[in-house]
Design a protein around this motif. Structure first.
Motif, PDB file in Angstrom:
ATOM      1  N   VAL A  59       0.872  -1.177   0.000  1.00  0.00           N
ATOM      2  CA  VAL A  59       0.000   0.000   0.000  1.00  0.00           C
ATOM      3  C   VAL A  59       0.914   1.234   0.000  1.00  0.00           C
ATOM      4  O   VAL A  59       1.989   1.220   0.614  1.00  0.00           O
ATOM      5  N   ASP A  60       0.500   2.266  -0.704  1.00  0.00           N
ATOM      6  CA  ASP A  60       1.208   3.544  -0.641  1.00  0.00           C
ATOM      7  C   ASP A  60       0.527   4.358   0.444  1.00  0.00           C
ATOM      8  O   ASP A  60      -0.574   4.890   0.236  1.00  0.00           O
ATOM      9  N   GLY A  61       1.168   4.437   1.582  1.00  0.00           N
ATOM     10  CA  GLY A  61       0.498   5.119   2.685  1.00  0.00           C
ATOM     11  C   GLY A  61       1.280   4.992   3.970  1.00  0.00           C
ATOM     12  O   GLY A  61       2.504   5.203   3.991  1.00  0.00           O
TER      13      GLY A  61
ATOM     14  N   PHE B  83      -3.204   0.060   8.885  1.00  0.00           N
ATOM     15  CA  PHE B  83      -2.596   0.669   7.701  1.00  0.00           C
ATOM     16  C   PHE B  83      -3.667   1.456   6.954  1.00  0.00           C
ATOM     17  O   PHE B  83      -4.876   1.205   7.085  1.00  0.00           O
ATOM     18  N   GLY B  84      -3.197   2.387   6.146  1.00  0.00           N
ATOM     19  CA  GLY B  84      -4.112   3.153   5.302  1.00  0.00           C
ATOM     20  C   GLY B  84      -3.363   3.714   4.112  1.00  0.00           C
ATOM     21  O   GLY B  84      -2.157   3.941   4.178  1.00  0.00           O
ATOM     22  N   GLY B  85      -4.092   3.934   3.020  1.00  0.00           N
ATOM     23  CA  GLY B  85      -3.447   4.502   1.841  1.00  0.00           C
ATOM     24  C   GLY B  85      -4.156   4.116   0.563  1.00  0.00           C
ATOM     25  O   GLY B  85      -5.384   3.905   0.543  1.00  0.00           O
ATOM     26  N   ARG B  86      -3.389   4.003  -0.490  1.00  0.00           N
ATOM     27  CA  ARG B  86      -3.940   3.651  -1.799  1.00  0.00           C
ATOM     28  C   ARG B  86      -2.975   2.689  -2.501  1.00  0.00           C
ATOM     29  O   ARG B  86      -1.823   2.549  -2.092  1.00  0.00           O
ATOM     30  N   TYR B  87      -3.463   2.037  -3.556  1.00  0.00           N
ATOM     31  CA  TYR B  87      -2.582   1.196  -4.374  1.00  0.00           C
ATOM     32  C   TYR B  87      -3.228   0.907  -5.712  1.00  0.00           C
ATOM     33  O   TYR B  87      -4.425   1.178  -5.916  1.00  0.00           O
TER      34      TYR B  87
END
Lengths: 364, 145
Positions: free
Chosen positions: A152-154, A174-178
């Motif tokens: 994940v990008d975050g 975790f948190g973010g985008r991909y």
């Protein structure tokens, strides 16, 4: 070009392959390689054709720069080949797998950047052959190439609760985008399915957690995780939710693992799980058995049908010359809808495809 | 009979006089002399060397330092403190490295290097052979099972 990169990776990995040893320099280099040969019967499965292929491997180089004992940068780039799998069409030969900053603050840790998603027993190490009982993490549960992401990008944070107690909890969020590659069915003009084709999707607002309860029994733990994500485009656009549970028991003689997960995605509920048993006949020789399943429930209308999506039985044997040099041989019998060919989407007869893989894995 | 009792008592007295290091199977655990710690449980030492414990009671960061896998004393230490072989410990660190979480403690090539590192590093903890020469600036820590 592909062969040059592959041979280069193999050469570099083997040249550097020595037992894991701490290095005092601020820059540490680690890596792994698994090279396999596989052949299928009854069709093509995950890029493994009936004619056989050696174009099947995973490799990575990891650079870790230690600024202070508690502050590190980690950069890992990776290479993967899945034979003739349509999912890997357009996949770069080398990609930046991870690139993150990590800070340890007592029992709390923080990571920012492109980082591995903590999910289940194997998501963070799903390509590391020396750590996997078989060539890949159980497919129905972890998937590979499509409908899943290792990273994940975050941001991710972890905390070890009651670290000094026999019962303790390792918690991660975790948190973010991909970016995610999904797989969709291509039909010809007569409506006959002819191929599975990759479909790129943007995933935003990914948010998840993983909890591990460590027990007083060394090597025995149980876990629970859940995640939510927004798929912004493609055939599976919409909000996805997922939860999973795990049991991981590793003893001197036997390893027992089981995991179950449920995906709730637009129009579909996907459930999957597996049971794995490994008998350590000697410290180096392990016998493996695994049963996997997955089901698909359509939710387009009340009473929509439920399908047995896949049933797979696996037997294998591995021999670890050292913990960083392992050879494996395994046979998988699948009965379902995951095969590349025959193309059998939901509603079509399940395909029976079996395949074997022999592989060697090393790391340093 | 008296002679047997005398020999038995002598043997027991000799055992009691053995340094703690010998009783620990050929290793001694050492810390910087500024560290207030005098004794640690074996599982506490294990957590330190697995980097699961990060701070001393005085707030200093814990800095474990290891010996090479080929060192006989490491085998003894791993078995006694971790209850695992050196290979099993290596497998643990492979898991940590390739999940991006942590790397093993730094290794020093000899007892002398471990002693020298611990002497100049306030939060350091290491182990050396039972017969190793300990320099000023380091002290032994009793390991309680």
């Amino acid at each position: 070009m592909r062969n040059v990169i592959s041979i280069g990776l193999v050469a570099v990995t083997l040249a550097l392959a020595t037992p894991v040893a701490a290095q005092e320099t601020k820059l540490q280099v680690h890596g792994y390689l698994t090279q396999a040969y596989g052949a299928a019967h009854g069709g093509t499965f995950l890029g493994i054709p009936e004619a056989g292929t050696a174009d099947y491997r995973t490799a990575a180089l990891q650079l870790r720069y230690t600024m202070t004992p508690n502050d590190q940068f980690v950069w890992q780039f990776s290479h993967r080949r899945l034979g003739q799998s349509p999912i890997t069409v357009g996949e770069p030969e080398l990609k930046v797998d991870w690139l993150f900053y990590s800070r340890q603050m007592g029992d709390f840790d923080l990571r920012v950047g492109r980082l591995p998603i903590p999910a289940g027993i194997y998501n963070e190490v799903r390509d590391v052959g020396v750590l996997l009982p078989l060539y890949r993490a159980p497919y129905d549960f972890y998937l590979e190439g499509a409908f899943t992401s290792e990273t994940v990008d975050g941001i991710a944070a972890g905390y070890h609760l009651f670290a000094d107690k026999p019962w303790n909890v390792e918690a991660s969020v975790f948190g973010g985008r991909y970016d995610m590659t999904n797989s969709n069915t291509q039909y010809d003009s007569t409506g006959t399915p002819v191929a599975f084709v990759p479909e790129l999707a943007d995933v935003d607002n990914a948010l998840g957690t993983q909890l591990w309860l460590n027990t007083p029994l060394d090597g025995v733990r149980t876990g629970f995780g859940a995640s939510h994500l927004d798929v912004r485009n493609g055939s599976f656009q919409g909000k996805w939710t997922e939860w999973h549970t795990s049991l991981d028991a590793r003893t001197h003689w036997v390893t027992l693992q089981g995991e179950y997960r449920k995906f709730d995605i637009p129009d579909v509920i996907y459930t999957a799980g597996y049971l794995y048993a490994g008998i350590h006949a000697t410290p180096k020789l392990t016998l493996h058995g695994q049963m996997e399943f997955s089901n698909v429930q359509l939710t387009t209308a009340p009473g929509a049908p439920k399908f047995d999506y896949d049933r797979t039985k696996t037997f294998g044997v591995s021999y670890a010359f050292r913990s960083d040099l392992v050879i494996k041989s395994e046979h998988h019998s699948t009965n379902g809808h995951w095969s590349d060919t025959p193309v059998s989407p939901i509603g079509y007869p399940a395909a029976k495809v079996s395949y074997f893989l022999v592989s060697f894995s090393t790391s340093f | 009979m008296k002679m047997k009792a005398f020999l038995l008592l002598g043997a027991l007295a000799g055992l009691a006089a053995l340094p703690a290091a010998a009783q620990q199977g050929g290793y001694v655990v050492i810390v910087n002399e500024t560290n207030d710690i005098a004794a640690l449980k074996a599982d506490e030492v294990s957590k330190i060397f697995f980097k699961k414990a990060h701070r001393w009671p005085n707030g200093n960061d814990v800095v474990p330092v290891d010996l090479p896998e080929s060192a006989p004393v490491r085998e003894a230490f791993s078995a006694a403190v971790h209850g695992k072989s050196v290979g099993a410990v290596r497998a643990y660190w492979q898991q940590q490295i390739f999940s991006g979480r942590a790397v093993p403690p730094a290794e020093k090539t000899s007892d002398e290097q471990v002693v020298a590192f611990v002497r100049v590093t306030p939060g350091a903890i290491g182990y050396v052979s039972a017969g190793a020469q300990l320099a000023p600036g380091v002290k032994r820590v009793q390991v309680i099972r």
